[in-house]
Design a protein around this motif. Structure first.
Motif, PDB file in Angstrom:
ATOM      1  N   GLY A 176     -45.879 -36.490  62.295  1.00 14.64           N
ATOM      2  CA  GLY A 176     -44.806 -35.854  61.723  1.00 14.64           C
ATOM      3  C   GLY A 176     -45.272 -35.080  60.210  1.00 14.64           C
ATOM      4  N   THR A 177     -44.433 -34.170  59.846  1.00 13.34           N
ATOM      5  CA  THR A 177     -44.766 -33.309  58.636  1.00 13.34           C
ATOM      6  C   THR A 177     -43.406 -33.661  57.793  1.00 13.34           C
ATOM      7  OG1 THR A 177     -45.673 -31.216  57.772  1.00 13.34           O
ATOM      8  CG2 THR A 177     -44.047 -31.297  59.643  1.00 13.34           C
ATOM      9  N   GLN A 178     -43.744 -33.625  56.221  1.00 12.24           N
ATOM     10  CA  GLN A 178     -42.689 -33.697  55.559  1.00 12.24           C
ATOM     11  C   GLN A 178     -42.005 -32.624  54.977  1.00 12.24           C
ATOM     12  OE1 GLN A 178     -41.201 -36.940  54.392  1.00 12.24           O
ATOM     13  NE2 GLN A 178     -39.814 -35.744  53.241  1.00 12.24           N
ATOM     14  N   ARG A 190     -36.099 -35.322  63.424  1.00 18.36           N
ATOM     15  CA  ARG A 190     -36.170 -35.707  62.062  1.00 18.36           C
ATOM     16  C   ARG A 190     -35.774 -36.952  61.532  1.00 18.36           C
ATOM     17  NH1 ARG A 190     -32.236 -31.358  59.169  1.00 18.36           N
ATOM     18  NH2 ARG A 190     -30.221 -32.266  59.659  1.00 18.36           N
ATOM     19  N   TYR A 204     -40.882 -34.356  63.055  1.00 18.02           N
ATOM     20  CA  TYR A 204     -41.457 -34.876  64.400  1.00 18.02           C
ATOM     21  C   TYR A 204     -41.583 -33.727  65.588  1.00 18.02           C
ATOM     22  CZ  TYR A 204     -41.802 -39.005  61.848  1.00 18.02           C
ATOM     23  OH  TYR A 204     -42.149 -40.184  60.610  1.00 18.02           O
ATOM     24  N   ALA A 207     -39.053 -36.161  57.367  1.00 18.82           N
ATOM     25  CA  ALA A 207     -40.098 -36.184  58.033  1.00 18.82           C
ATOM     26  C   ALA A 207     -39.749 -35.596  59.517  1.00 18.82           C
ATOM     27  CB  ALA A 207     -40.674 -37.416  58.392  1.00 18.82           C
TER      28      ALA A 207
END
Length: 120
Positions: A113-115, A38, A95, A93
């Motif tokens: 990535g995703t927040q 992250r 990853y 974020a």
């Protein structure tokens, strides 16, 4: 080609839960370890968790131990990160990456990535 795609991020209140998924393609998934990292704004990318190729070994950062659980489905080529008891400091974020270890240089492919945002 190798592709990794994270999903499942979002906004959650402190104490809540989220499950992140990482869909993979382009390589023999069952032959590789996978990890989650992250990165918060202005901070370096940090290790969160890793799982070996078979799922028999896992590793966690001290900051998430006991709250996060990594798992994988070698039939579906997916790796998961179940995040419970979320705290505002988990905001980042997230990853997924292919490899094994706690250092980013030990991983060779990364998702976009995703927040995850945890409100207090």
């Amino acid at each position: 080609q190798v592709q990794l795609a994270e999903s499942g991020g979002g906004l959650v209140q402190a104490g809540g839960s989220l499950r992140l998924s990482c869909a993979t393609s382009g390589f023999t998934f069952s032959g590789y370890g996978m990890g989650w990292f992250r990165q918060a704004p202005g901070k370096e990318r940090e290790f969160v968790s890793a799982i070996n190729y078979s799922g028999s070994r896992t590793d966690y950062a001290d900051s998430v131990k006991g709250r996060f659980t990594i798992s994988r489905d070698n039939k579906k080529n997916l790796v998961y990160l179940q995040m419970n008891s979320l705290k505002p400091e988990d905001t980042a974020a997230y990853y997924c990456a292919r490899g094994w270890g706690s250092l980013p240089r030990q991983y060779d492919y990364w998702g976009q990535g995703t927040q995850v945002t945890v409100s207090s």
